[in-house]
Enzyme design. Structure first.
Site, PDB file in Angstrom:
ATOM      1  N   ASP A 102      51.485  38.836  50.987  1.00  0.00           N
ATOM      2  CA  ASP A 102      50.453  39.227  49.777  1.00  0.00           C
ATOM      3  C   ASP A 102      50.588  40.710  50.805  1.00  0.00           C
ATOM      4  OD1 ASP A 102      48.251  39.402  47.115  1.00  0.00           O
ATOM      5  OD2 ASP A 102      47.085  39.082  49.776  1.00  0.00           O
ATOM      6  N   HIS A 295      52.978  34.535  41.980  1.00  0.00           N
ATOM      7  CA  HIS A 295      52.884  35.451  42.947  1.00  0.00           C
ATOM      8  C   HIS A 295      52.332  34.733  45.191  1.00  0.00           C
ATOM      9  CE1 HIS A 295      50.590  38.270  45.273  1.00  0.00           C
ATOM     10  NE2 HIS A 295      49.543  38.098  46.263  1.00  0.00           N
TER      11      HIS A 295
END
Length: 316
Positions: A102, A295
């Site tokens: 991320d 994610h």
């Protein structure tokens, strides 16, 4: 069972950073994303240590036990890369492989781009390397996605962290479930003046990879720092564009590995960038797509991520 230990180390950048670490051997620095901390690498710390590496996961600037300065302007990409490179030196290593997930991925990419003498390999998850664009990014995102897009919303003072701090357990449940492969596919654009959490449902039941104890751990880690530091990273998007002009479209030379979930709204939305990434990352060794994964790659699919990381590390 390999033990994860904790201590504070002062990076050469001057920031006193909390680190979790395990093992001895070549250094692998693990940089978390938003809204995470060292804990997101709990599975990798042990696996890398048992494979003969010194695995270190810091709480990055503004996060968890590290905390950070109050001024938003002290969270630029240059500060973040300085923290990472300075931590490598402070840990007694000349070079390291830097992994990032991320927001940690842009820091890892930038560290490899700016300091290839220190970064001997880069592992990025979820966020591909994007060459510096021709215009500042915030207004471009506003035109594409509107004022409700979370990165645009995060430019506002006070309101974003107030929303996230209101009920931290709910924040972590919604974020970790809502953007996982087990949750819906969120648009990340809040309608009618709402906030990010308005588009992320609170699950009735947590997925198998995420336990109530995990949620409690995140809440405990954020007890002192809260969300202002993490949101400040977003408040420097345009400033980062200004400060990185010297690296405009510069290639990233060290060997690289990229991993992403095929149900990750971030990675799927960047598919064209990922497919052409070798234009600017010529030594990209492998791109791994994780089926059914969202994610939170290293938390959702720890075994597959560990296998890919170790395959890359052993080949260096």
């Amino acid at each position: 069972m390999t033990e994860i230990t904790h201590r504070f180390v002062r990076s050469d950048s001057g920031l006193r950073m909390h680190v979790a670490e395990a093992g001895e051997g070549p250094l692998v620095l693990l940089l978390h994303g938003f809204p995470e901390c060292w804990y997101s690498w709990r599975h990798q710390l042990v696996a890398l240590a048992e494979a003969g590496f010194h695995a270190v996961a810091p709480d990055q600037r503004g996060y968890a036990r590290t905390g950070g300065p109050a001024e938003a302007g002290e969270y630029t990409l240059l500060h973040l890369v300085g923290d990472a490179v300075g931590l490598i030196r402070a840990l007694g290593a000349d070079r390291a492989v830097v992994a990032g997930h991320d927001w940690g991925a842009p820091v890892a990419w930038a560290a490899a781009q700016m300091r290839p003498d220190v970064v001997r390999g880069v592992i990025a998850m979820s966020v591909p390397h994007r060459p510096r664009g021709s215009k500042p990014p915030v207004e471009s995102m506003r035109r594409l996605f509107g004022d409700g897009f979370y990165m645009v919303r995060f430019q506002e003072p006070d309101a974003p962290e107030a929303e996230l701090d209101r009920d931290r357990a709910a924040t972590f449940r919604r974020m970790l479930y809502g953007m996982s492969g087990d949750g819906p596919t969120p648009a990340l654009v809040a309608p009618g003046g709402g906030g990010l959490l308005d588009v992320l449902p609170d699950p009735e039941r947590l997925p198998a990879w995420l336990t109530p104890a995990d949620i409690d751990a995140y809440v405990e880690e954020y007890a002192e720092s809260g969300f202002t530091g993490p949101v400040n990273w977003y408040r420097n998007l345009d400033r980062n564009w200004e400060l990185t002009a010297a690296w405009h479209r510069a290639p990233i030379g060290p060997p690289a590995l990229f991993l992403a979930g095929d149900r990750d709204v971030v990675s799927v939305g960047a598919r064209q960038v990922i497919d052409t990434m070798t234009d600017f990352v010529p030594n990209l060794r492998e791109t791994v797509w994780l089926p059914g994964c969202g994610h939170w790659t290293q938390q959702e699919r720890p075994a597959e991520v560990n296998e890919a990381m170790l395959r890359f590390l052993r080949a260096l």
